[in-house]
Design a protein around this motif. Structure first.
Motif, PDB file in Angstrom:
ATOM      1  N   THR A 193      99.755 -22.151 -26.401  1.00  0.00           N
ATOM      2  CA  THR A 193      99.181 -22.723 -25.189  1.00  0.00           C
ATOM      3  C   THR A 193     100.276 -23.466 -24.436  1.00  0.00           C
ATOM      4  OG1 THR A 193      97.040 -22.964 -26.215  1.00  0.00           O
ATOM      5  CG2 THR A 193      97.485 -24.349 -24.304  1.00  0.00           C
ATOM      6  N   LEU A 194     100.525 -23.077 -23.208  1.00  0.00           N
ATOM      7  CA  LEU A 194     101.586 -23.718 -22.428  1.00  0.00           C
ATOM      8  C   LEU A 194     101.050 -24.795 -21.504  1.00  0.00           C
ATOM      9  CD1 LEU A 194     103.885 -20.730 -21.430  1.00  0.00           C
ATOM     10  CD2 LEU A 194     104.035 -22.265 -23.395  1.00  0.00           C
ATOM     11  N   LEU A 195      99.820 -24.567 -21.056  1.00  0.00           N
ATOM     12  CA  LEU A 195      99.245 -25.511 -20.105  1.00  0.00           C
ATOM     13  C   LEU A 195      97.796 -25.738 -20.484  1.00  0.00           C
ATOM     14  CD1 LEU A 195      99.433 -26.874 -17.137  1.00  0.00           C
ATOM     15  CD2 LEU A 195      98.281 -24.805 -16.394  1.00  0.00           C
ATOM     16  N   SER A 196      97.411 -27.008 -20.557  1.00  0.00           N
ATOM     17  CA  SER A 196      95.990 -27.220 -20.772  1.00  0.00           C
ATOM     18  C   SER A 196      95.497 -28.343 -19.880  1.00  0.00           C
ATOM     19  CB  SER A 196      95.702 -27.528 -22.243  1.00  0.00           C
ATOM     20  OG  SER A 196      96.251 -28.760 -22.585  1.00  0.00           O
ATOM     21  N   ALA A 197      94.285 -28.157 -19.394  1.00  0.00           N
ATOM     22  CA  ALA A 197      93.659 -29.168 -18.550  1.00  0.00           C
ATOM     23  C   ALA A 197      92.416 -29.651 -19.268  1.00  0.00           C
ATOM     24  CB  ALA A 197      93.293 -28.562 -17.207  1.00  0.00           C
ATOM     25  N   LYS A 198      92.219 -30.960 -19.252  1.00  0.00           N
ATOM     26  CA  LYS A 198      91.043 -31.506 -19.928  1.00  0.00           C
ATOM     27  C   LYS A 198      90.225 -32.338 -18.953  1.00  0.00           C
ATOM     28  CE  LYS A 198      92.250 -31.413 -24.759  1.00  0.00           C
ATOM     29  NZ  LYS A 198      93.681 -30.999 -24.739  1.00  0.00           N
ATOM     30  N   ASN A 199      89.022 -31.865 -18.701  1.00  0.00           N
ATOM     31  CA  ASN A 199      88.075 -32.603 -17.844  1.00  0.00           C
ATOM     32  C   ASN A 199      88.678 -33.086 -16.538  1.00  0.00           C
ATOM     33  OD1 ASN A 199      85.884 -32.403 -19.608  1.00  0.00           O
ATOM     34  ND2 ASN A 199      86.813 -34.006 -20.890  1.00  0.00           N
ATOM     35  N   VAL A 200      89.382 -32.199 -15.873  1.00  0.00           N
ATOM     36  CA  VAL A 200      90.031 -32.598 -14.637  1.00  0.00           C
ATOM     37  C   VAL A 200      89.027 -32.608 -13.476  1.00  0.00           C
ATOM     38  CG1 VAL A 200      91.716 -31.882 -12.904  1.00  0.00           C
ATOM     39  CG2 VAL A 200      92.312 -31.810 -15.323  1.00  0.00           C
ATOM     40  N   SER A 201      88.996 -33.744 -12.782  1.00  0.00           N
ATOM     41  CA  SER A 201      88.131 -33.862 -11.607  1.00  0.00           C
ATOM     42  C   SER A 201      88.951 -34.357 -10.432  1.00  0.00           C
ATOM     43  CB  SER A 201      86.998 -34.853 -11.858  1.00  0.00           C
ATOM     44  OG  SER A 201      86.190 -34.397 -12.902  1.00  0.00           O
ATOM     45  N   GLN A 202      88.491 -34.027  -9.264  1.00  0.00           N
ATOM     46  CA  GLN A 202      89.194 -34.509  -8.081  1.00  0.00           C
ATOM     47  C   GLN A 202      88.209 -34.778  -6.958  1.00  0.00           C
ATOM     48  OE1 GLN A 202      90.828 -32.064  -5.280  1.00  0.00           O
ATOM     49  NE2 GLN A 202      91.443 -33.932  -4.218  1.00  0.00           N
ATOM     50  N   PHE A 203      88.396 -35.923  -6.318  1.00  0.00           N
ATOM     51  CA  PHE A 203      87.565 -36.282  -5.167  1.00  0.00           C
ATOM     52  C   PHE A 203      88.398 -36.104  -3.908  1.00  0.00           C
ATOM     53  CE2 PHE A 203      85.865 -38.607  -8.724  1.00  0.00           C
ATOM     54  CZ  PHE A 203      84.486 -38.544  -8.553  1.00  0.00           C
ATOM     55  N   ASP A 204      87.791 -35.625  -2.841  1.00  0.00           N
ATOM     56  CA  ASP A 204      88.562 -35.505  -1.602  1.00  0.00           C
ATOM     57  C   ASP A 204      88.501 -36.823  -0.825  1.00  0.00           C
ATOM     58  OD1 ASP A 204      86.148 -35.639  -0.341  1.00  0.00           O
ATOM     59  OD2 ASP A 204      86.122 -33.566   0.349  1.00  0.00           O
ATOM     60  N   ALA A 205      89.121 -36.821   0.346  1.00  0.00           N
ATOM     61  CA  ALA A 205      89.240 -38.061   1.120  1.00  0.00           C
ATOM     62  C   ALA A 205      87.869 -38.637   1.473  1.00  0.00           C
ATOM     63  CB  ALA A 205      90.050 -37.810   2.387  1.00  0.00           C
ATOM     64  N   GLN A 206      86.864 -37.759   1.592  1.00  0.00           N
ATOM     65  CA  GLN A 206      85.524 -38.232   1.929  1.00  0.00           C
ATOM     66  C   GLN A 206      84.748 -38.693   0.692  1.00  0.00           C
ATOM     67  OE1 GLN A 206      86.704 -35.350   3.771  1.00  0.00           O
ATOM     68  NE2 GLN A 206      87.162 -36.962   5.246  1.00  0.00           N
ATOM     69  N   GLY A 207      85.412 -38.575  -0.461  1.00  0.00           N
ATOM     70  CA  GLY A 207      84.746 -38.998  -1.680  1.00  0.00           C
ATOM     71  C   GLY A 207      83.862 -37.928  -2.289  1.00  0.00           C
ATOM     72  N   VAL A 208      83.941 -36.713  -1.769  1.00  0.00           N
ATOM     73  CA  VAL A 208      83.159 -35.624  -2.350  1.00  0.00           C
ATOM     74  C   VAL A 208      83.925 -35.077  -3.548  1.00  0.00           C
ATOM     75  CG1 VAL A 208      82.153 -33.343  -1.944  1.00  0.00           C
ATOM     76  CG2 VAL A 208      82.202 -35.044  -0.105  1.00  0.00           C
ATOM     77  N   LYS A 209      83.190 -34.852  -4.631  1.00  0.00           N
ATOM     78  CA  LYS A 209      83.834 -34.359  -5.848  1.00  0.00           C
ATOM     79  C   LYS A 209      84.072 -32.856  -5.703  1.00  0.00           C
ATOM     80  CE  LYS A 209      83.471 -35.313 -10.804  1.00  0.00           C
ATOM     81  NZ  LYS A 209      82.611 -35.843 -11.862  1.00  0.00           N
ATOM     82  N   ARG A 210      85.327 -32.478  -5.592  1.00  0.00           N
ATOM     83  CA  ARG A 210      85.654 -31.077  -5.345  1.00  0.00           C
ATOM     84  C   ARG A 210      85.921 -30.315  -6.636  1.00  0.00           C
ATOM     85  NH1 ARG A 210      83.765 -29.539  -0.610  1.00  0.00           N
ATOM     86  NH2 ARG A 210      84.297 -31.052   0.989  1.00  0.00           N
TER      87      ARG A 210
END
Lengths: 518, 322, 369
Positions: free
Chosen positions: A260-277
């Motif tokens: 495994t070279l890359l792993s993401a765990k529970n990644v979340s991101q909110f945009d500038a308006q605060g919407v969870k993208r």
């Protein structure tokens, strides 16, 4: 279709619209009976939005006409659409954010040069409308302080206040929570009871099946089928939507995934308006495999690519890559990620991957412009860059093989080759690649696909994002499906077919088992 | 001491008048999304046209009309560049300021042969000070009398007009259909377009109103505050009005107070010229003079409050291909 | 689908030529309207600017200032920034030059003072641009407005310094004392005289050479260094800049500092080259003229050089016209300058879109055959 003797609320006859070389709508016919909810589904780029823009007067059709209540109407701008009783709730709300609800509603329908009376009347009317359609809202609130679901309600009120009898909603649930979406549908039902005709544009099968009376399917600019919702099912619709595609054949052997070279765990991101993208995305990417990310565009794939490549910072979760742990507190930017041997072919080469005003040899070092290979103490080694570009152009068959031609003057396929060559030739460990063949001619597609597979065979880890299902199926070893910012399914490429993927992309696969994901 | 204060406030009113007119002018323009650094040029152009017409026709009122016409014409050029041709608002503003600076002197020299000035205006060629009713009688009433007679009374009509324009602008911007649409077009032109209203037409009307008010400001300078046109007589007032507009956060009443503050600083600086504070030395008048600009910079940088302008300001509206 | 191309000369020559012609046409009409013969005026202008050695010298002397401010504006433009504060930066840059000269002219020889004066101009000009740049990059305040404000602050600051600190007690006007001659930028005519070359008596001085070097320097910076690469990426495609991992606030700040330093060099020409003392308003108008020069010169150092010479010629020629035709003042040149900004800047799309459209259609038609 229900047989009615009364004319249709809206009827389209042979609507065609062309943008340059792209035939966005071709001979579209549609009949919508009064007081029904009519769904229109289709993949991205199927021409739904163009069609709605024509109905709402944003564009004029090249040919064909529109009838409302059996009479031909000439809609050249939004004002005429409004006059014809058509209202639209845009995907991106057309609201003035620092205005109150009331001000937004009356904008363009103020009822006189001085606002006082208009505002007073509007208040009364809105109270009535709110009661009638259960559209409760505080009309004196400033729009930017309202949650998204209520902002949408303002849009609906705006249309109704203007006397809309036909309401178009473009991907209305894209930004809503499930509860808000449920509420929206209750509103739509009550609108229907009051005789309002609703046109619902969506790519979510479940919504179509749950709420519409009839459904029309669009594919590649054409209307391919009309069904009574009660008489159809999700399998049929998914197949109609995706179509029987010519199987792409890519010569590839079985993958031999390594570490495994890359792993993401529970990644979340909110945009500038605060919407969870991005919603708690986890994934693992191993060397020697191609991991395909399928999904209708706008379901978080772009955000995933941006977060993984360091362009935007994540809000929650963490990424493990090349021995480093990356999270919201210790972010890495795009150039640091590159140094750690991650390459990224972005989804949109014009917006991101290239600087179209640059000559090809300059665009061919974007992101690696600080590398010692291209730089002396002060000056850049122009000759090194040009020679390297020339070599790559030969190796990747870029035409014309002229390093001094402005990037804008290459065809889409050749531009894409310049970008892919740039990223691949850096010999990265991980390659993120978005829409590798968007706007690329057939010949080049094959070439690009072969390159991707041969990279896999040299042990690279490849993450492929594409909205083209056939591309995903032809190239991937493993497939993740994204919907609404979350990963909603994973399957081995061997088990994948259009039907299953189409259902997953519409979040309609095995409802009973999965329930509401994310 | 009280007399001095009254005198300084009186000076403040006079200095603030063109600032208020120009800042309100800028308010209409910027609230509609058109950045206007050509307030300066419009004031100068109008000052020249007003003084010239007044000298020729012998009437300050005719001068005012010509001043307004000149300013509106410049506003229309700005609109043509920014609205119709999607030009850069700042570049267009600089162009207008530069053209006017050269043109006024060139034409002035040709017409009046006074090295670019207009003849000195006298009598009806100027807006004269008006004495308010009972000013004389009120004079001796303590406190209020002074304020009424020496501060409120004794200004020319354009001063009163400027202050009157503040509530008018407030009413137009917040209480009328035009104001609602104007504010909307500066925030989200697409919302206006989808509501079936022409973005272009609203913006043109906004720049025309801006031109009219700048025209009054210019006429005030040359036919009321002064007696004739002098080269470069706007002397940065347009830019200061712009600063006041930002300082007042694009809202009519705060903008007026910003103008009064800036005008007051000017009056103070003039008074304190050469004034020595014992132990501290001479008052650095220049520091007071530059205070409006320093304050505006601090405000913009978010050190004293936050100045958030209209969201779509400076951006041309192009219908997007959805 | 190879895209149809607009011939290079259309953008580089035809459109600028059209813009300047239109500016000349309108100003010609103005001259005609005030009862003068535009062709006669043009004749005097041409003669004044290029007809004799001294005139050429003056033309190039004015051009020196335009090169500096034109480069200043265009470096910022290239990065997508609008530096409208050249005026103030030139002013403060001149202060830097003046302070170096006043401090060292009694003790140091020219070859020590000159480089220090250059550094002084650069540091002061850059510092004056740094604050607006920092505020834009880190606090989001709009650079156009802040740089305008800084023009006025600069002007107040200079008055304060002159009145309270730098004014020479011997001088009636607001001047500092005159520098010793070893702090004077040598005149080109006195440099060339020993070589037997007579270029006439004009204020043209060593700063012109420095201006030419700056053109080359800016050209190298923008097109041949990684910093220039980042600057151009940011200016043409900010999204691609993020993708490439370019630190946009860092680039914003140093681009503005370079821009300010370039504007500051006006002080070399004016303070060290001509006035030989610090005074007020020596930079007046040059900062704004830089916008016209940058637009006219298509933001390329070579174009800026040409445009600067054009404007230098207009300034010098304008003075000549005023001498021979007293009805016309040099202010007509300001009108031309404004019209150039209007046509090649604010109304750039008016012709450009149509002309480019014409050539694209023609090329497409030719391809179709």
């Amino acid at each position: 279709m229900t047989n009615t003797t009364t004319p249709y609320a809206i009827e389209l006859r042979d609507i065609s619209k062309r943008f340059g070389a792209v035939q966005a709508n071709k001979d579209i016919c549609l009949q919508v009976p009064k007081g029904t909810i009519h769904g229109i589904i289709g993949e991205n780029g199927a021409g739904k939005s163009t069609l709605m823009s024509i109905i709402y007067g944003f564009y004029e059709a090249d040919s064909g006409h529109i009838e409302v209540d059996g009479e031909i109407v000439n809609i050249r701008n939004s004002q005429e659409a409004i006059k014809a009783g058509i209202g639209m709730v845009h995907q991106h709300f057309m609201l003035v954010e620092n205005f109150t609800v009331l001000e937004n509603v009356i904008l363009g329908a103020e009822g006189g040069a001085v606002l006082r009376k208009g505002i007073h009347d509007a208040r009364t009317e809105l109270t009535r409308l709110a009661k009638e359609y259960s559209l409760d809202i505080d009309v004196d609130m400033v729009v930017e302080d309202l949650p998204v679901g209520l902002q949408q309600r303002v849009e609906i009120l705006k249309a109704l206040y203007r006397g809309a009898r036909i309401l178009i909603l473009d991907e209305p649930t894209g930004v809503l929570t499930p509860q808000e979406a449920d509420h929206l549908f209750r509103i739509l039902y009550s609108l229907k009871e009051q005789g309002v005709t609703v046109l619902l544009i969506t790519h979510k099968l479940r919504e179509i099946l749950a709420s519409t009376d009839n459904v029309s399917v669009m594919r590649q600019g054409e209307m391919v089928a009309h069904r009574e919702t009660a008489q159809t099912n999700k399998e049929e619709l998914a197949e109609l939507m995706v179509g029987k595609k010519v199987r792409l054949t890519v010569n590839k052997g079985d993958a031999t995934p390594g570490d495994t070279l890359l792993s993401a765990k529970n990644v979340s991101q909110f945009d500038a308006q605060g919407v969870k993208r991005l919603k708690n995305v986890s994934l693992e990417l191993r060397s020697g495999e191609i991991l395909g990310i399928a999904g209708v565009s706008g379901n978080g794939q772009s955000e995933l690519l941006n977060v993984l490549s360091g362009i935007t910072e994540m809000s929650e979760g963490e990424i493990h890559f090349a021995g480093a742990t990356i999270n919201a507190n210790s972010p890495k930017n795009a150039s640091q990620m590159r140094d750690m041997k991650m390459a990224h072919v972005p989804e949109d080469r014009h917006k991101m991957g290239l600087v179209t005003g640059f000559e090809a040899y300059e665009a061919a070092v974007l992101g690696y412009h600080n590398s010692d290979v291209y730089n002396g103490k002060v000056f850049m080694h122009r000759k090194v860059m040009v020679d390297e570009c020339k070599d790559r152009m030969a190796a990747w068959d870029v035409r014309p093989p002229n390093p001094h031609l402005k990037t804008a003057n290459f065809s889409g396929g050749n531009q894409q080759k310049i970008v892919i060559a740039r990223e691949v030739e850096q010999n990265p460990d991980v390659l993120l690649i978005g829409q590798p063949t968007r706007g690329v001619d057939i010949g080049a597609i094959e070439n690009i696909h072969e390159q991707i597979v041969s990279l896999r065979d040299t042990g690279k880890a490849i993450l492929l994002v594409s909205v083209e299902l056939d591309e995903i199926m032809a190239l991937s070893d493993r497939i993740l499906v994204m919907f609404d910012g979350a990963v909603v399914g994973e399957l081995d490429a061997k088990d994948a077919n259009e039907r299953v993927l189409g259902l997953m992309m519409a979040n309609a696969y095995s409802d009973d088992e999965q329930g509401e994901s994310a | 001491m009280y007399d001095t204060l009254i005198q300084m406030l009186d000076a403040t009113m006079r200095v603030s008048t063109p600032l208020i007119l120009a800042a309100l002018a800028g308010l209409y323009s910027e609230r509609a999304g058109i950045v206007d650094i050509s307030l300066e040029g419009k004031i100068l152009g109008s000052a020249f046209a007003a003084a010239a017409a007044s000298a020729v026709f012998g009437s300050a009122w005719v001068g005012l009309i010509f001043g307004i016409m000149a300013s509106v014409m410049l506003a229309l050029i700005h609109g043509f560049a920014c609205i119709t041709h999607r030009g850069d608002h700042i570049v267009s503003g600089v162009a207008i300021n530069t053209i006017v600076a050269g043109m006024t002197v060139t034409l002035g020299l040709h017409w009046f042969n006074l090295g670019g000035q207009t003849p000195a205006l006298t009598g009806n060629e100027r807006f004269l000070d008006i004495t308010l009713p009972f000013a004389h009688a009120m004079q001796n009433v303590p406190v209020i009398g002074q304020i009424y007679t020496h501060l409120l009374s004794g200004h020319n009509i354009l001063v009163y007009l400027a202050f009157f324009m503040v509530p008018v602008t407030y009413w137009v911007i917040y209480k009328t259909r035009f104001g609602l649409r104007l504010r909307a077009v500066g925030e989200n032109p697409q919302a206006v377009d989808t509501a079936g209203i022409s973005v272009t037409w609203i913006r043109y009307r906004a720049v025309i109103v801006c031109g009219i008010l700048c025209g009054v400001a210019g006429a005030y300078l040359s036919t009321a505050h002064n007696a004739g046109f002098l080269k470069d007589m706007s002397a940065g007032k347009g830019y200061m009005a712009l600063a006041a507009l930002i300082f007042g956060k694009w809202r009519p009443v705060p903008v007026m107070f910003a103008c009064l503050l800036f005008g007051f600083l000017d009056a103070v600086a003039v008074r304190l010229q050469g004034f020595v504070i014992p132990g501290l030395g001479e008052v650095p008048v220049q520091a007071i003079e530059s205070l409006p600009y320093v304050l505006t910079v601090l405000l913009l940088a978010g050190f004293i409050g936050k100045a958030i302008g209209p969201k779509a300001v400076g951006r041309p509206y192009v219908k997007e291909r959805a | 689908m190879s895209q149809a191309k607009v011939p290079v000369w259309v953008n580089l020559a035809l459109i600028p030529l059209l813009n300047i012609s239109l500016a000349f046409l309108i100003s010609g009409l103005v001259i005609y309207a005030i009862g003068q013969d535009p062709f006669e005026a043009a004749g005097y202008m041409l003669y004044g600017a290029f007809g004799y050695n001294e005139g050429i010298g003056y033309t190039l002397y004015y051009a020196t200032n335009f090169i500096f401010t034109g480069l200043a504006v265009s470096v910022a433009f290239k990065a997508g920034l609008f530096n409208i504060g050249g005026e103030g930066q030139a002013y403060i840059g001149g202060l830097g030059v003046g302070l170096v000269c006043l401090a060292l002219d009694h003790t140091m020889p020219f070859y020590v003072i000159a480089p220090l004066a250059i550094i002084g101009a650069a540091v002061f000009g850059a510092a004056w641009a740094y604050i607006p740049a920092y505020l834009q990059a880190k606090r989001g305040s709009h650079i156009v407005i802040t740089t305008i404000m800084f023009n006025f602050i600069a002007s107040s600051l200079m008055v304060y310094l002159m009145v309270n600190w730098l004014k020479s007690p011997d001088s009636l006007s607001l001047n500092s004392r005159t520098f010793e001659e070893n702090a004077w930028m040598p005149y080109l005519h006195s440099l060339l005289m020993p070589l037997g070359i007579d270029i006439g008596d004009s204020p043209l001085n060593g700063a012109f050479i420095w201006a030419l070097l700056c053109c080359v320097g800016v050209w190298l910076l923008i097109w041949h260094t990684r910093w220039g690469y980042q600057l151009r990426t940011l200016g043409t495609n900010p999204t691609a800049a993020k993708y490439a991992g370019i630190d946009t606030s860092k680039v914003t700040i140093w681009v503005m500092m370079i821009s300010g330093a370039l504007a500051g060099f006006v002080g070399l020409n004016e303070i060290m080259g001509v006035n030989h003392s610090l005074l007020l308003n020596f930079a007046a108008g040059y900062g704004f003229a830089g916008i016209a020069v940058a637009l006219m010169g298509r933001n390329h150092p070579f174009g800026i050089l040409l445009a600067a010479i054009l404007f230098g010629a207009l300034y010098q020629g304008g003075a000549e016209v005023a001498f021979d035709m007293p009805e016309i003042t040099p202010d007509i040149v300001v009108v031309i300058q404004g019209l150039v900004i209007l046509f090649s800047g604010a109304l750039e799309h008016m012709f450009k879109d149509r002309i480019e459209g014409f050539f694209i259609r023609r090329a497409t038609a030719a391809q179709g055959k």
